[in-house]
Design an enzyme around this catalytic site. Structure first.
Site, PDB file in Angstrom:
ATOM      1  N   SER A   7       0.846  -1.196   0.000  1.00 12.63           N
ATOM      2  CA  SER A   7       0.000   0.000   0.000  1.00 12.63           C
ATOM      3  C   SER A   7       0.885   1.251   0.000  1.00 12.63           C
ATOM      4  CB  SER A   7      -0.919   0.011   1.234  1.00 12.63           C
ATOM      5  OG  SER A   7      -0.153   0.082   2.431  1.00 12.63           O
ATOM      6  N   GLY A   8       0.267   2.398  -0.236  1.00 13.94           N
ATOM      7  CA  GLY A   8       0.967   3.671  -0.151  1.00 13.94           C
ATOM      8  C   GLY A   8       2.165   3.773  -1.084  1.00 13.94           C
ATOM      9  N   ILE A   9       3.183   4.502  -0.638  1.00 15.98           N
ATOM     10  CA  ILE A   9       4.364   4.667  -1.478  1.00 15.98           C
ATOM     11  C   ILE A   9       5.082   3.330  -1.669  1.00 15.98           C
ATOM     12  CG2 ILE A   9       4.682   7.071  -0.784  1.00 15.98           C
ATOM     13  CD1 ILE A   9       7.154   6.097   0.832  1.00 15.98           C
ATOM     14  N   SER A 136      11.305  10.498   7.881  1.00 18.41           N
ATOM     15  CA  SER A 136      10.349  11.596   7.735  1.00 18.41           C
ATOM     16  C   SER A 136      11.058  12.896   8.064  1.00 18.41           C
ATOM     17  CB  SER A 136       9.165  11.411   8.683  1.00 18.41           C
ATOM     18  OG  SER A 136       8.374  12.586   8.757  1.00 18.41           O
ATOM     19  N   TYR A 177       5.797  10.016  17.251  1.00 15.24           N
ATOM     20  CA  TYR A 177       6.059   9.753  15.835  1.00 15.24           C
ATOM     21  C   TYR A 177       7.386  10.367  15.393  1.00 15.24           C
ATOM     22  CZ  TYR A 177       5.588   9.842  10.755  1.00 15.24           C
ATOM     23  OH  TYR A 177       5.819   9.695   9.411  1.00 15.24           O
TER      24      TYR A 177
END
Length: 315
Positions: A7-9, A136, A177
């Site tokens: 899923s996603g990137i 991130s 996070y």
């Protein structure tokens, strides 16, 4: 091998790799979604795609998946790994929750499970192999990204694993996070240093795909909020604020490029921002070698890696 490749990137990444004729191992916690993604790629590109159930928040699941991969190599079902992409991750807002190992879920999912996976599978990488960690930009508390949901704190593995259980005020969801992603960058750099000290040619890279409405940091927002964030006016405003914005497809393709390109440096931090992939400076704390060594040492204790499990290449 990629975690979160269904899923996603991650899915955009594996679709890109498949067009290059690269065989894949998809690892994730949902067997049905894994097999659906694997079947789609097999039929579209004609490459070999294996699916391995793996919940990175569970140390037992990581151990089982790593053992399964090694067994598949031994019997020739898959070849030795060229790259491991530690891509799975999530943010959990609100009060901390804990895994079956009694570790905080964000820290376990984004960092600790991948730390154990690399410990167990590093010896399965080819001599010129590569490890890519999806990080991130929020890991850097001195940037607009790092101030967006909660500034990262100086990592202490034991404190992060037990936040809210140690009698102290628990860290906010945003800070849990961002700090877990700071741990990811520290891990990438420390792995690089240890590989070079051992005279090995394996590369270790950290990658920020940018903020993407469909995945990662923003995925658990309500649908209308995600749609608003993904709209051109709001994205323009976010750029003006200095945030690094990604794109689901292009950020996924950039991850595929980092997995295969020959002109990628080890021990580096790459960021996708405004349509361009480039090497960037990461947070000041990420270059603290003593901090990285302490994180590595304490992480080994938390995951229970003994001398018999430590990668032969790093001994």
């Amino acid at each position: 091998m990629i975690t979160g490749g269904h899923s996603g990137i991650g899915f955009e990444c594996v679709k890109r790799l498949a067009t290059q004729g690269i065989d894949l191992v998809l690892a994730g916690r949902n067997p049905a979604k894994l097999e659906a993604a694997a079947s789609s790629i097999r039929s579209g590109a004609g490459v070999k795609v294996a699916a391995v159930e793996l919940d990175v928040s569970s140390l037992g699941s990581v151990r089982t998946a790593a053992a399964q991969c090694r067994q598949m190599m031994e019997r020739g079902a898959i070849s030795r790994l060229q790259a491991i992409l530690c891509n799975a991750g999530a943010t959990f807002r609100g009060d901390p929750t804990y895994t079956g190992d009694a570790y905080e879920l964000t820290f376990a999912t984004n960092y600790l499970g991948h730390f154990l996976l690399i410990q167990l599978l590093l010896d399965s990488l080819k001599e010129d192999g590569r490890v890519v960690f999806t990080a991130s930009g929020t890991h850097d508390p001195d940037t607009a990204d790092g101030k967006f949901i909660g500034r990262a704190v100086r990592p202490d593995a034991f404190a992060l694993a037990k936040t809210g259980l140690d009698g102290n005020k628990p860290l906010s969801g945003g800070t849990r996070y961002t700090t877990s992603k700071l741990c990811t960058v520290l891990h990438a750099y420390e792995l690089h240093r240890r590989l070079r000290a051992a005279g090995l040619g394996i590369s270790s890279i950290a990658y920020d795909p940018g903020a993407i409405a469909e995945t990662g940091l923003l995925r658990d927002l309500p649908g209308p909020a995600r749609a608003m964030i993904g709209s051109p006016p709001v994205r323009w405003l976010m750029r003006r604020m200095g945030l690094a914005l990604g794109d689901l497809v292009q950020s996924g393709h950039a991850l595929a490029g980092l997995a295969t390109a020959k002109n990628v440096g080890s021990g580096r931090y790459y960021q996708w921002k405004d349509g361009v992939l480039g090497e960037r400076r990461s947070a000041a704390m990420s270059y603290d070698e003593e901090l990285a060594q302490a994180l590595w040492r304490d992480s080994k204790k938390l995951v229970g890696v003994g001398s018999d499990e430590e990668p032969e290449r790093l001994k």
